[in-house]
Enzyme design. Structure first.
Site, PDB file in Angstrom:
ATOM      1  N   HIS A  17      -2.136  -5.213   1.605  1.00 33.90           N
ATOM      2  CA  HIS A  17      -3.367  -5.980   1.392  1.00 33.90           C
ATOM      3  C   HIS A  17      -2.943  -7.377   0.973  1.00 33.90           C
ATOM      4  CE1 HIS A  17      -7.165  -7.485  -0.087  1.00 33.90           C
ATOM      5  NE2 HIS A  17      -6.472  -7.960  -1.107  1.00 33.90           N
TER       6      HIS A  17
ATOM      7  N   LYS B  97       0.832  -1.206   0.000  1.00 30.97           N
ATOM      8  CA  LYS B  97       0.000   0.000   0.000  1.00 30.97           C
ATOM      9  C   LYS B  97       0.869   1.259   0.000  1.00 30.97           C
ATOM     10  CE  LYS B  97      -3.880  -2.140   2.507  1.00 30.97           C
ATOM     11  NZ  LYS B  97      -4.867  -1.930   3.592  1.00 30.97           N
TER      12      LYS B  97
ATOM     13  N   TYR C 168     -12.895  -3.082  -2.674  1.00 29.89           N
ATOM     14  CA  TYR C 168     -13.353  -2.921  -1.288  1.00 29.89           C
ATOM     15  C   TYR C 168     -14.883  -2.853  -1.201  1.00 29.89           C
ATOM     16  CZ  TYR C 168      -8.605  -2.242   0.556  1.00 29.89           C
ATOM     17  OH  TYR C 168      -7.301  -2.427   0.949  1.00 29.89           O
TER      18      TYR C 168
ATOM     19  N   ASN D 213      -2.043   0.131   7.102  1.00 28.78           N
ATOM     20  CA  ASN D 213      -1.541  -1.152   7.599  1.00 28.78           C
ATOM     21  C   ASN D 213      -0.682  -1.899   6.567  1.00 28.78           C
ATOM     22  OD1 ASN D 213      -3.593  -1.877   5.923  1.00 28.78           O
ATOM     23  ND2 ASN D 213      -4.814  -2.952   7.452  1.00 28.78           N
TER      24      ASN D 213
ATOM     25  N   GLU E 222      -9.169 -11.499  -7.248  1.00 23.93           N
ATOM     26  CA  GLU E 222      -8.328 -10.307  -7.065  1.00 23.93           C
ATOM     27  C   GLU E 222      -7.145 -10.292  -8.036  1.00 23.93           C
ATOM     28  OE1 GLU E 222      -7.345 -10.171  -2.886  1.00 23.93           O
ATOM     29  OE2 GLU E 222      -9.358  -9.506  -2.350  1.00 23.93           O
TER      30      GLU E 222
HETATM   31  P1  ADP Z   1      -7.958  -6.823   5.642  1.00 20.22           P
HETATM   32  O1  ADP Z   1      -7.152  -5.814   4.858  1.00 20.22           O
HETATM   33  O2  ADP Z   1      -7.224  -7.278   6.890  1.00 20.22           O
HETATM   34  O3  ADP Z   1      -8.415  -7.990   4.802  1.00 20.22           O
HETATM   35  P2  ADP Z   1     -10.641  -5.603   5.545  1.00 20.22           P
HETATM   36  O4  ADP Z   1     -10.913  -6.259   4.234  1.00 20.22           O
HETATM   37  O5  ADP Z   1     -11.695  -5.732   6.621  1.00 20.22           O
HETATM   38  O6  ADP Z   1      -9.276  -6.094   6.209  1.00 20.22           O
HETATM   39  O7  ADP Z   1     -10.420  -4.038   5.331  1.00 20.22           O
HETATM   40  C1  ADP Z   1      -9.750  -3.563   4.192  1.00 20.22           C
HETATM   41  C2  ADP Z   1      -8.903  -2.370   4.585  1.00 20.22           C
HETATM   42  O8  ADP Z   1      -9.743  -1.303   5.044  1.00 20.22           O
HETATM   43  C3  ADP Z   1      -7.948  -2.637   5.758  1.00 20.22           C
HETATM   44  O9  ADP Z   1      -6.756  -3.263   5.354  1.00 20.22           O
HETATM   45  C4  ADP Z   1      -7.704  -1.225   6.260  1.00 20.22           C
HETATM   46  O10 ADP Z   1      -6.769  -0.525   5.450  1.00 20.22           O
HETATM   47  C5  ADP Z   1      -9.081  -0.592   6.087  1.00 20.22           C
HETATM   48  N1  ADP Z   1      -9.882  -0.712   7.317  1.00 20.22           N
HETATM   49  C6  ADP Z   1     -10.537  -1.812   7.785  1.00 20.22           C
HETATM   50  N2  ADP Z   1     -11.143  -1.563   8.943  1.00 20.22           N
HETATM   51  C7  ADP Z   1     -10.890  -0.250   9.242  1.00 20.22           C
HETATM   52  C8  ADP Z   1     -11.248   0.636  10.303  1.00 20.22           C
HETATM   53  N3  ADP Z   1     -12.004   0.226  11.315  1.00 20.22           N
HETATM   54  N4  ADP Z   1     -10.778   1.903  10.264  1.00 20.22           N
HETATM   55  C9  ADP Z   1     -10.031   2.341   9.234  1.00 20.22           C
HETATM   56  N5  ADP Z   1      -9.657   1.567   8.183  1.00 20.22           N
HETATM   57  C10 ADP Z   1     -10.074   0.284   8.199  1.00 20.22           C
END
Ligand code: ADP
Length: 156
Positions: free
Chosen positions: A117, A11, A51, A114, A128
């Site tokens: 992805h 990212k 997303y 974070n 994907e």
């Molecule tokens: P992952 O990336 O662990 O598979 P998700 O698909 O639930 O998790 O979420 C996609 C992305 O959206 C996350 O990697 C993060 O960047 C963002 N995200 C998820 N939950 C939150 C939150 N509560 N607050 C802010 N950003 C979030």
């Protein structure tokens, strides 16, 4: 067990913080085969699809903007049960909850910023990879170190 392919996106938080080498080096050292890699600028249209499961969340627009803040690196890694292997290396979504030793646990203190992805199931990995790569951008070359990574029956 079988060989799987999975999507990793480094990212903007990884690109901007100079972590591209550190993260890709983890997957290399683990024994995953790099089958595809490119830099791209993500768009709102692509991210709305990627997303879609977050469309009702209050942070949906912010997450998409965060993913467009700079180019990203998209990677395709291959290995035996690669989806769960990479997911385990990724750690929990919120970097503050991610276990140290995982990528998010070591490099992130944020729920949003974070670092990576990674696909969360073999089914989603297929969808994907098709979303981010053209077929000719995924390479089938043989990894010569393979006999030292898995024994043959593990890959069947
Ligand atoms: P992952 O990336 O662990 O598979 P998700 O698909 O639930 O998790 O979420 C996609 C992305 O959206 C996350 O990697 C993060 O960047 C963002 N995200 C998820 N939950 C939150 C939150 N509560 N607050 C802010 N950003 C979030």
């Amino acid at each position: 067990m079988s060989l799987e392919r999975t999507l990793v996106i480094l990212k903007p938080s990884a690109v901007q913080r100079g972590l591209v080498g550190e993260i890709t080096s983890r997957f290399e050292r683990k024994g995953l085969r790099l089958a595809g890699m490119k830099m791209m600028q993500l768009t709102d249209e692509l991210l709305s699809e990627h997303y879609a499961h977050l469309a009702g969340k209050p942070f949906f627009a912010r997450v998409k903007n965060s993913m467009m803040a700079s180019p990203v690196i998209v990677c395709c890694y291959e290995g035996v049960e690669a989806v769960q292997v990479v997911r385990a290396m990724t750690g929990a979504t919120n970097g503050r909850n991610a276990v140290p030793g995982t990528i998010r646990g070591d490099y992130s203190v944020s729920a949003q910023e974070n670092i990576v992805h990674t696909s969360d199931s073999p089914e989603n990995a297929v969808v994907e990879l098709n979303r981010f790569f053209k077929p000719e951008e995924i390479f089938d070359y043989k990894l010569n170190a393979m006999p030292y990574i898995n024994y043959a029956e593990e890959c069947e």
